[in-house]
Design an enzyme around this catalytic site. Structure first.
Site, short mmCIF file in Angstrom:
data_model
loop_
_atom_site.label_atom_id
_atom_site.label_comp_id
_atom_site.label_asym_id
_atom_site.label_seq_id
_atom_site.Cartn_x
_atom_site.Cartn_y
_atom_site.Cartn_z
N GLY A 28 -3.39 -0.20 3.11
CA GLY A 28 -3.18 1.25 3.13
C GLY A 28 -3.10 1.85 1.74
N THR A 30 -0.58 3.30 0.20
CA THR A 30 0.63 2.95 -0.56
C THR A 30 0.48 1.53 -1.12
OG1 THR A 30 1.81 4.26 1.08
CG2 THR A 30 3.16 3.06 -0.50
N ASP A 80 4.30 -4.23 2.36
CA ASP A 80 3.36 -3.42 3.14
C ASP A 80 3.94 -2.02 3.34
OD1 ASP A 80 1.16 -2.67 4.63
OD2 ASP A 80 1.53 -4.03 6.30
N GLY A 81 3.08 -1.10 3.74
CA GLY A 81 3.48 0.27 4.02
C GLY A 81 3.80 0.46 5.50
N ALA A 82 3.97 1.73 5.90
CA ALA A 82 4.21 2.05 7.31
C ALA A 82 3.86 3.52 7.53
CB ALA A 82 5.66 1.80 7.68
N ASP A 83 3.69 3.87 8.79
CA ASP A 83 3.41 5.27 9.15
C ASP A 83 4.69 6.03 9.49
OD1 ASP A 83 0.46 5.08 9.04
OD2 ASP A 83 0.82 3.56 10.55
N LYS A 93 3.31 1.05 12.59
CA LYS A 93 2.27 0.71 11.62
C LYS A 93 0.93 0.68 12.33
CE LYS A 93 2.80 -2.66 8.81
NZ LYS A 93 2.02 -1.80 7.92
N GLU A 102 -1.16 -7.57 9.95
CA GLU A 102 0.15 -7.19 9.40
C GLU A 102 1.29 -7.80 10.20
OE1 GLU A 102 -1.42 -2.96 7.55
OE2 GLU A 102 -0.37 -2.93 9.46
#
Ligand code: 5RP
Length: 217
Positions: A28, A30, A80-83, A93, A102
């Site tokens: 992603g 980020t 990792d990122g996230a929504d 995610k 992921e």
């Protein structure tokens, strides 16, 4: 601006890296800031395990070797990122469609550091449509089941995951009990991965804000 907040959170995650390790890396925009920042410390890292083809390419471009998870074995750190993220560190995610890789990497990592901007903090998950990766032949059947659970699935048409599957983005789900919803949707035949990360959420949330970075653990 949200890019500055993402960059701040991403750079703060560098502090969690220990020399000589194989690092789990997500997907992603980020995470792209995180990969860019890795360039300055790449001599510290042996290799990375990546959750997507997109991140693999980006890591290789900066000279970080990418190895297979089966070769690497259990990881100490995954970034990792996230929504969406709650203060209990449950996540939605999969906005980038890489949720299966992921979830696998998160599961076999000792510490999952999740990097987000403060716009992604929520009291309750579900305003962001929940991505569900589905075996193509089961798409319509799974969509009907998701409607039974109160959701409005929308096929991410034209998008094929790294594993050859499709994504249904599920709107309007009432996610009152995230681990229960994760289990329930996982049980539908044809579902590969649900983008709810509640059973195995983040261990640390690094939240980029206007002023700096907040940490929740
Ligand atoms: C990809 C993901 C991403 O972590 C999530 O979509 C957040 O992306 P971004 O950092 O671009 O906002 O789960 O599958």
């Amino acid at each position: 601006m949200s890019d500055d907040k993402k960059r701040r959170a991403a750079e703060a995650a560098l502090d969690y890296i220990q020399p000589g390790e194989v690092l789990g890396v997500g997907t992603g925009s980020t995470v792209n800031f995180f990969i860019d920042a890795l360039a300055s410390v790449k001599s510290k890292i042996d290799a990375a395990v990546s959750s997507s083809q997109a991140s693999t390419e980006r890591l290789r471009q900066i000279g970080i070797p990418v190895v297979d998870l089966n070769t690497a074995g259990p990881l100490r750190l995954y970034v990792d990122g996230a929504d969406e993220a709650t203060r209990h560190r449950s996540l939605i995610k999969g906005g980038g469609g890489a949720l299966t890789g992921e979830k696998i990497i998160a599961e076999c990592s000792e510490t999952f550091v999740c990097i987000i901007d403060d716009g992604k903090q929520v009291n309750r998950l579900g305003a962001f449509p929940l991505p569900v990766e589905v075996i193509p032949m089961a798409r319509s059947m799974v969509a009907r089941e998701l409607v039974q659970h109160g959701g409005m699935p929308e096929w991410r048409e034209g998008f094929v995951t790294d594993h050859g599957n499709c994504i249904l983005d599920v709107h309007n789900l009432e996610i009152l009990d995230p681990p229960k919803m994760e289990d329930t949707l996982n049980d539908i035949p044809g579902v590969v991965t649900v983008g709810l990360f509640a059973r195995r959420g983040a261990d640390v949330l690094l939240i980029g804000t206007e002023q700096g970075v907040e940490s929740l653990s």
